[in-house]
Design an enzyme around this catalytic site. Structure first.
Site, PDB file in Angstrom:
ATOM      1  N   ASN A 208      -1.023   3.005   4.973  1.00 68.59           N
ATOM      2  CA  ASN A 208      -0.914   1.896   4.613  1.00 68.59           C
ATOM      3  C   ASN A 208      -1.778   0.709   5.642  1.00 68.59           C
ATOM      4  O   ASN A 208      -2.663   1.072   6.577  1.00 68.59           O
ATOM      5  CB  ASN A 208       0.376   0.730   4.095  1.00 68.59           C
ATOM      6  CG  ASN A 208       0.909   0.740   5.544  1.00 68.59           C
ATOM      7  OD1 ASN A 208       1.032   0.401   6.036  1.00 68.59           O
ATOM      8  ND2 ASN A 208       2.604   1.583   5.185  1.00 68.59           N
ATOM      9  N   LYS A 286      -5.960  22.686   7.324  1.00 67.83           N
ATOM     10  CA  LYS A 286      -6.023  21.705   6.745  1.00 67.83           C
ATOM     11  C   LYS A 286      -6.825  22.333   5.133  1.00 67.83           C
ATOM     12  O   LYS A 286      -7.259  23.609   5.251  1.00 67.83           O
ATOM     13  CB  LYS A 286      -7.761  21.755   7.805  1.00 67.83           C
ATOM     14  CG  LYS A 286      -8.658  20.193   6.662  1.00 67.83           C
ATOM     15  CD  LYS A 286     -10.005  20.583   7.681  1.00 67.83           C
ATOM     16  CE  LYS A 286     -11.190  19.537   6.834  1.00 67.83           C
ATOM     17  NZ  LYS A 286     -12.334  19.272   7.485  1.00 67.83           N
ATOM     18  N   PRO A 304      13.763   8.751   3.341  1.00 70.39           N
ATOM     19  CA  PRO A 304      14.187   7.583   3.717  1.00 70.39           C
ATOM     20  C   PRO A 304      14.349   6.235   3.682  1.00 70.39           C
ATOM     21  O   PRO A 304      13.102   5.914   4.296  1.00 70.39           O
ATOM     22  CB  PRO A 304      14.966   7.787   4.741  1.00 70.39           C
ATOM     23  CG  PRO A 304      13.661   8.443   5.300  1.00 70.39           C
ATOM     24  CD  PRO A 304      13.198   9.038   4.065  1.00 70.39           C
ATOM     25  N   ILE A 306      15.078   3.247   5.027  1.00 74.13           N
ATOM     26  CA  ILE A 306      15.672   2.464   6.450  1.00 74.13           C
ATOM     27  C   ILE A 306      16.252   1.569   6.207  1.00 74.13           C
ATOM     28  O   ILE A 306      18.017   1.403   7.120  1.00 74.13           O
ATOM     29  CB  ILE A 306      14.770   2.433   6.973  1.00 74.13           C
ATOM     30  CG1 ILE A 306      13.619   3.656   7.651  1.00 74.13           C
ATOM     31  CG2 ILE A 306      14.795   2.216   8.867  1.00 74.13           C
ATOM     32  CD1 ILE A 306      12.745   3.478   8.647  1.00 74.13           C
ATOM     33  N   PHE A 324      11.848  -6.742   5.492  1.00 73.94           N
ATOM     34  CA  PHE A 324      10.472  -8.118   5.483  1.00 73.94           C
ATOM     35  C   PHE A 324      10.341  -6.824   3.631  1.00 73.94           C
ATOM     36  O   PHE A 324      10.372  -5.826   2.932  1.00 73.94           O
ATOM     37  CB  PHE A 324       9.324  -7.369   6.428  1.00 73.94           C
ATOM     38  CG  PHE A 324       9.131  -8.169   6.847  1.00 73.94           C
ATOM     39  CD1 PHE A 324       8.252  -9.257   7.684  1.00 73.94           C
ATOM     40  CD2 PHE A 324      10.362  -8.472   8.139  1.00 73.94           C
ATOM     41  CE1 PHE A 324       8.113  -9.930   8.583  1.00 73.94           C
ATOM     42  CE2 PHE A 324      10.283  -9.212   8.974  1.00 73.94           C
ATOM     43  CZ  PHE A 324       8.724  -9.870   9.217  1.00 73.94           C
TER      44      PHE A 324
END
Length: 403
Positions: A208, A286, A304, A306, A324
């Protein structure tokens, strides 16, 4: 802030001992008096003459120095400093300190003192990761010893991984933090930051746009308030702050393992943008085009959680868990629901829609969501957000500790 302070610097035996010379120079530039102690193994890597010339003081090496011991020299040495710094802290020195051994001057000084101790470990990656060293590390932390590093990178032995001694300026920052009696002095805070990279094959991954800037700023702000900070970071585009324990990871599974290893903590702040999904059928080689025009079929598995894992762990849970929430719509509603679902104490929510420029930018506009409601903060720099949030964390821990 360091001017007038006295540091007892124990230089262990390792190739990283050469960095101790630069550390002495950096400290002297800041008006710090440095009393050097050189172990027998340390003599193999740096000379007493070079250490003494930079420190401007006699180098101490022998436990049974008749002249010094007439005045209980090793006891006096251990008591006159504001801080004892061990750099490099070898596996042997850490083991001696953890076990309470006193068979040379350095280990005797560490045993005969109530002065705060800061260690900068340096050793081969296998030695650092060995269960014995990790046991000693856990014991020393429980005894109140602070650590800076080790960093990951290439080593003199040709291997790669954690074990490189922190750079001199990192150690200076850690010394500064150790000598500041801030509101978080003696507290351990865990911070996660950056994105995670989830492999598709050996050369491609899902990620991201998180830069890690907000988490990095927060770790620095907590350090400046006196906390011992463990900073677990994914592959961020900003460098980690000085003076904190840096643990670098790639994937969400690695981040969870690093978080669990870093506990216990007084507070945990999960600022990392962790990928919700990973590729379950990641290629060992690849992936190639097959000439048919069809894209490879990727299968996904949930990563998972966290934040939820730590929030709901029961015994050993940090007194304050902060998550957050990066949202693109209905920011407060989604973040409020996330707080309830995860079980954390606070959620720091922000709008990361492309038009805001927040993700990857230098500013942030957050809403702090707690059990009492939502509090919107004005747009400000990420450094200022970090300072304000760090102070809130310090206040909350202080209240919790006084109950």
């Amino acid at each position: 802030m360091l001017a007038g302070k006295r540091i007892l610097l124990i230089i262990g035996g390792g190739i990283a001992a050469y960095k101790a010379l630069d550390l002495i120079r950096r400290l002297r530039e800041r008006g710090v008096a440095v009393t050097p102690v050189l172990t027998r193994a340390g003599h193999e890597f740096v000379t007493p003459l070079s250490v003494s010339a930079l420190a401007g003081e006699k180098v101490h090496s022998a436990l049974f120095d008749l002249t010094a011991e007439a005045e209980m020299g090793h006891i006096q040495l251990s008591r006159v400093a504001d801080l004892i710094v061990v750099a490099p802290a070898t596996a042997d020195l850490m083991a001696k300190a953890a076990q309470g051994r006193a068979d040379d001057l350095a280990s005797t000084l560490l045993l005969a003192t109530d002065t705060p101790v800061l260690m900068a470990p340096a050793m081969n990656v296998r030695m650092w990761e060995h269960k014995a060293t990790q046991r000693n590390l856990a014991q020393l932390r429980a005894d109140g010893v602070r650590f800076v590093g080790p960093n990951a990178g290439d080593m003199a032995c040709g291997e790669f991984g954690p074990g490189r001694m922190a750079e001199p300026l990192e150690i200076v920052a850690a010394i500064d933090a150790a000598l500041v009696a801030g509101p978080l002095a003696g507290r351990h805070v865990l911070v996660t930051s950056g994105p995670t990279h989830e492999p598709i094959d050996p050369v491609r991954y899902i990620a991201n746009r998180s830069s890690g800037a907000q988490g990095t700023a927060l770790a620095a702000a907590l350090r400046d308030l006196g906390a011992r900070v463990t900073f677990v970071t994914g592959p961020a585009s900003v460098p980690p702050p000085d003076g904190v324990q840096v643990v670098q990871v790639e994937t969400a599974q690695q981040m969870l393992a690093a978080v669990q290893q870093a506990l216990p903590a007084d507070a945990a702040v999960f600022a990392a943008a962790v990928a919700d999904w990973r590729v379950a059928n990641a290629g060992a080689q690849k992936m190639k085009k097959d000439g048919t025009g069809r894209a490879p079929a990727l299968e996904f598995a949930e990563n998972p959680d966290i934040l939820a894992t730590v929030s709901q762990m029961g015994a050993g849970r940090p007194a304050l868990v902060v998550g957050f929430a990066a949202e693109t719509e209905q920011v407060v509603a989604h973040a409020t629901a996330k707080r309830a679902r995860k079980g954390c104490d606070w959620i720091v929510a922000n709008d990361v829609s492309p038009a805001t420029g927040i993700m990857g930018g230098s500013e942030n506009a957050v809403t702090l969501i707690t059990a009492t409601g939502a509090e919107s903060w004005p747009r400000m720099t990420k450094d200022q957000v970090a300072r304000d949030l760090a102070q809130r964390i310090a206040d909350a821990i202080s209240v919790a500790g006084s109950r």
